[in-house]
Write an enzyme that holds these catalytic residues in place. Structure first.
Site, PDB file in Angstrom:
ATOM      1  CG  PHE A 141      -1.906   1.068   1.268  1.00  0.00           C
ATOM      2  CD1 PHE A 141      -3.121   0.915   0.622  1.00  0.00           C
ATOM      3  CD2 PHE A 141      -1.652   2.259   1.925  1.00  0.00           C
ATOM      4  CE1 PHE A 141      -4.069   1.933   0.625  1.00  0.00           C
ATOM      5  CE2 PHE A 141      -2.600   3.285   1.943  1.00  0.00           C
ATOM      6  CZ  PHE A 141      -3.807   3.113   1.279  1.00  0.00           C
ATOM      7  CG  ASP A 210       0.271  -2.371   6.933  1.00  0.00           C
ATOM      8  OD1 ASP A 210      -0.832  -2.731   7.411  1.00  0.00           O
ATOM      9  OD2 ASP A 210       0.404  -1.319   6.275  1.00  0.00           O
ATOM     10  CE1 TYR A 235      -8.717   2.386   7.225  1.00  0.00           C
ATOM     11  CE2 TYR A 235      -7.943   3.791   8.999  1.00  0.00           C
ATOM     12  CZ  TYR A 235      -7.753   3.218   7.753  1.00  0.00           C
ATOM     13  OH  TYR A 235      -6.602   3.489   7.051  1.00  0.00           O
ATOM     14  CE  LYS A 236      -7.476  -1.076   5.500  1.00  0.00           C
ATOM     15  NZ  LYS A 236      -8.031  -0.278   4.414  1.00  0.00           N
ATOM     16  NE  ARG A 384     -10.083  -3.092  -2.137  1.00  0.00           N
ATOM     17  CZ  ARG A 384      -9.537  -2.517  -1.057  1.00  0.00           C
ATOM     18  NH1 ARG A 384      -8.326  -2.856  -0.680  1.00  0.00           N
ATOM     19  NH2 ARG A 384     -10.187  -1.590  -0.374  1.00  0.00           N
TER      20      ARG A 384
END
Ligand SMILES: Cc1ncc(COP(=O)(O)O)c(C=O)c1O
Length: 412
Positions: A141, A210, A235-236, A384
């Site tokens: 990312f 990560d 937040y995922k 996705r």
């Protein structure tokens, strides 16, 4: 019909009736099915929890209490009486079992980007002067790559981007630290954390992971696999809300050597002594910096209550069943050649998402969202779909594949 509820309650064509019947059976047997009621959801098939998790129903009431009572009435007293001051460690301990960490090693605060910086610079400092190279996941990312480049420049090291598969061959006695993603954000590929961490250690270097796309979706085993440092967002799959604070894991036996590049008054051994010189606190709270973001942090604390009584192993089993079923439904519904999965088929290499390469993916995703199937588009050609086992069911999966097939028939 072209609306949010598209595909609900309609008879799937005869050829797909078997899939729909199987979805019903799988939902009936799903031990996590009742968890869905703990979230605020509607008829939309929400397959974007790998970007922003859904709202847990307990959060609004908690936030109201934090704002109106704790802040509004108790005011400054809440730093002690409402547990504000110790929230970063307390909530860190709540996240710890989800990533396979014993208490006292996870601290919550700041963004993932900021925690990548703290962890990577601290890892390089632990490695010492003789080691002058940092390896970074070339497929990372972007924020991790940007920060690694800056960290390398600041610490006088050379940054070498390599794919995770190339890491073992790239390691040598110059390697200081390696920054890797547990699950690739674009393809959903799960990297082999145990063996890569072991290889990094054999080379005498430090591994920084990560966990943004794995925590809350699959077992991580930080302690078991001897990971040195790790970061992740909340937040995922942890459903902490937009911009909720991230976390930092510092393995217990490394904490005394954790030399933060961002020492703030919150990580001082005596924060209220207001001393001019810095003496780090003991433990993971060395990873703190400044005043914690209490409103977001306590919303996250409420969100984490949905994990009560949930085993990460059960979540993983359902996640794999959901992604298997989605791939099967896509193969059945979507005409051959229209999409190509870039997510590995092997369970050991799959996170909790399916990424489909597709021509015109941006327009296709727009049409899907309009019809109540929400995933996301990743440049240049990837659809996705994230599967959050706490609130996605098998009938959702079947409907998503059916609507995708319909959209693909209409979008040239
Ligand atoms: C793997 C990964 N790392 C880092 C980030 C960015 O984190 P933040 O914006 O919280 O700093 C994301 C965001 O989606 C991500 O997927």
């Amino acid at each position: 019909m072209s609306e949010i509820g598209e595909g609900i309650g309609e008879e799937p064509g005869k050829e797909f009736a078997e899939l729909a019947a199987r979805a019903e059976k799988l939902d009936a047997a799903d031990e996590l099915a009742a968890k869905r009621a703990e979230f605020v959801l509607d008829e939309v098939v929400y397959l974007d929890g790998n970007s922003l998790g859904a709202l847990p129903a307990k959060v609004p009431g908690r936030v109201e209490d934090v704002v109106l009572r704790q802040w509004g009435r108790l005011r400054i007293r809440s730093w002690e009486e409402s547990g504000w001051w110790t929230a970063p460690e307390r909530i860190g301990d709540r996240i710890a079992p989800l990533v396979g960490a014993a208490p006292g090693q996870v601290v919550v605060g700041d963004s993932t980007s900021v925690n990548v910086f703290k962890a990577l610079v601290a890892a390089v400092r632990m490695a010492g002067e003789g080691r002058d190279e940092i390896l970074v996941d070339a497929t990372t990312f972007p924020t991790d790559g940007y920060i690694a480049e800056s960290a390398a420049r600041m610490t006088g090291r050379t940054l070498r981007p390599v794919t995770p598969a190339e890491v073992p061959a790239a390691l040598n006695d110059r390697t200081a630290a390696v920054l890797l993603n547990h699950v690739d954000y674009r393809t959903g590929r799960l990297h082999d954390l145990p063996s890569l961490t072991a290889a990094v250690h054999t080379a005498g270097a430090y591994a920084v992971w990560d966990l943004c796309h794995s925590a809350g979706a699959l077992p991580v085993g930080l302690d078991e696999h001897g990971v040195d440092l790790a970061v992740g967002c909340t937040y995922k799959y942890l459903n902490g809300g937009p911009g909720s604070p991230a976390y930092l894991y510092v393995r217990r036996d490394l904490q005394d050597r954790f030399d933060s590049p961002l020492p703030g008054w919150n990580s001082h051994a005596d924060p209220f002594g207001m001393r001019g010189d810095f003496t780090p606190a003991d433990g993971a709270l060395r990873g703190r910096v400044g005043t914690p973001d209490i409103l977001s942090m306590l919303a996250l604390e409420a969100a984490l209550e949905v994990w009560e009584g949930v085993s990460v192993e059960a979540v993983r089993a359902k996640s794999l069943a959901l992604t298997d079923f989605f791939l099967e439904c896509v193969a059945a519904h979507v005409p051959e050649g229209r999409v190509e999965s870039v997510t590995p088929v092997a369970h050991g290499e799959r996170g909790s998402q399916v990424a489909l390469r597709c021509e015109g993916a941006g327009d296709v995703m727009k049409a899907l969202v309009e019809r109540g199937v929400v995933g996301d588009f990743r440049h240049p050609d990837v659809l996705r779909f994230g599967f959050t086992p706490l609130y996605v069911g098998f009938a959702d999966v079947e409907r998503a594949a059916r609507v995708l097939a319909r959209v693909l028939a209409e979008v040239p």
